[in-house]
Design a protein around this motif. Sequence first.
Motif, PDB file in Angstrom:
ATOM      1  N   HIS A  79       0.814  -1.215   0.000  1.00  0.00           N
ATOM      2  CA  HIS A  79       0.000   0.000   0.000  1.00  0.00           C
ATOM      3  C   HIS A  79       0.852   1.271   0.000  1.00  0.00           C
ATOM      4  O   HIS A  79       0.362   2.342   0.347  1.00  0.00           O
ATOM      5  N   SER A  80       2.099   1.132  -0.400  1.00  0.00           N
ATOM      6  CA  SER A  80       2.985   2.290  -0.490  1.00  0.00           C
ATOM      7  C   SER A  80       2.944   2.853  -1.907  1.00  0.00           C
ATOM      8  O   SER A  80       3.284   2.164  -2.873  1.00  0.00           O
ATOM      9  N   PHE A  81       2.542   4.119  -2.043  1.00  0.00           N
ATOM     10  CA  PHE A  81       2.481   4.742  -3.372  1.00  0.00           C
ATOM     11  C   PHE A  81       3.852   4.728  -4.044  1.00  0.00           C
ATOM     12  O   PHE A  81       3.962   4.408  -5.232  1.00  0.00           O
ATOM     13  N   GLN A  93      -3.313   0.853  -9.571  1.00  0.00           N
ATOM     14  CA  GLN A  93      -3.200   0.852  -8.109  1.00  0.00           C
ATOM     15  C   GLN A  93      -2.569   2.149  -7.614  1.00  0.00           C
ATOM     16  O   GLN A  93      -2.987   2.708  -6.599  1.00  0.00           O
ATOM     17  N   LEU A 126      -3.724   5.236  -4.881  1.00  0.00           N
ATOM     18  CA  LEU A 126      -2.888   5.624  -3.739  1.00  0.00           C
ATOM     19  C   LEU A 126      -2.314   7.030  -3.884  1.00  0.00           C
ATOM     20  O   LEU A 126      -1.448   7.446  -3.113  1.00  0.00           O
ATOM     21  N   SER A 160      -3.112   9.915  -3.121  1.00  0.00           N
ATOM     22  CA  SER A 160      -3.168  10.844  -1.987  1.00  0.00           C
ATOM     23  C   SER A 160      -1.875  10.819  -1.165  1.00  0.00           C
ATOM     24  O   SER A 160      -1.584  11.763  -0.425  1.00  0.00           O
ATOM     25  N   GLN A 161      -1.089   9.738  -1.289  1.00  0.00           N
ATOM     26  CA  GLN A 161       0.189   9.647  -0.563  1.00  0.00           C
ATOM     27  C   GLN A 161       1.308  10.406  -1.269  1.00  0.00           C
ATOM     28  O   GLN A 161       2.382  10.613  -0.698  1.00  0.00           O
ATOM     29  N   ASN A 162       1.076  10.783  -2.517  1.00  0.00           N
ATOM     30  CA  ASN A 162       2.151  11.360  -3.329  1.00  0.00           C
ATOM     31  C   ASN A 162       2.652  12.689  -2.773  1.00  0.00           C
ATOM     32  O   ASN A 162       1.877  13.576  -2.461  1.00  0.00           O
TER      33      ASN A 162
END
Length: 358
Positions: A104-106, A138, A142, A144-146
């Motif tokens: 789940h890591s961007f 995917q 994700l 939003s983590q960027n």
Amino acid sequence: MQLTLAENIRKFRKERKMTQDALATVLGVTVGAVYKWESGLSVPELNLIVEMADFFDTSVDTLLGYKMKDNHLESMLDRLYAFCQTLDPTALTEAEKALAKYPHSFKVVLTCSDLFLGFGLSTHNPQLLRRALELQEQARLLLSQNDNPRVSEATICGKMSCAYLQLGEKEKALELLKKNNTDGIFSQDIGSTLAVYMNKAEEAVRYLSEGLLKGMSTLLNVMFGYLFVYRARGDWASALDITSWCNTLISGLKAESTPGFMDKTHAEVMLALAYARMKASMPESAREALKKAAELAARFDSTPEYSLKSVRFMEGVENSIAFDSFGTTAAESIEYLLNLLKDKNLSALWKEISNLEH
């Protein structure tokens, strides 16, 4: 995992100037056993590996040749990038390991998607391209983590279009590019896709012209930027190279028989070239470049024209307006650049030549 036990046993034995027979005696084994270990034909039992490590005053890890990986996220990403630079297929296995550890890591998902895309494009492997598309989708979830300003949904979609195009799904590729073509960032890609892969040459022209215009603007900004970088370094040979290269390209894009904005642009480039030549101890060549700059500036200022008619290959952009931040007239632009360059000799020579032109 790669171990170097065989090589290390041989290395440590030779460092102690021991024969295979002498080592065999110390360990209570046959010389044939030592020979097989060093040849990689067999592996000593664990207790013997520990005993040898003690005897050689080293650790078991060192004797085995095992190096523990730094599996922290950033270190893992650095390794993946290193694999990408050499197209080492080990990267694919390492990427899947990274994804299993950080699903789940961007950063990890995006890096791995780039890796699979790169391998897929270079080897034309559809399985790798499909995997890249999965990871790109995917990554979008994700996003939003960027925290990287150079990455956006549009840039991810641009990479997805590359995968779809290689897979033969041209319409999907084109749809993604058009949908995300903010400020024309994908115009050149849209034009190329239409012309090269979809036999839609006429539709492609407008996009290719937009891409050419953006590319020319980028080229000029880069050239002037590098000129000041090389000035700060005192690297006048490189300054001369990049201004000469830019002059060649701008000359090729300029419609000689059509006065217009390209005369102003070319005059600015010739001034930069004159400066580089002067600093590279080429005074006569610098003078010739300044003369050309003065001629071009006078030509533009006599009949100012801010359309793109003087740019070769431009079609379908009749309503576009050309401008730069240096000045309204060519003369103003030259003065602005002279003030930035702050070179008294260049300014004096320009004043002499421009007075002669008038």
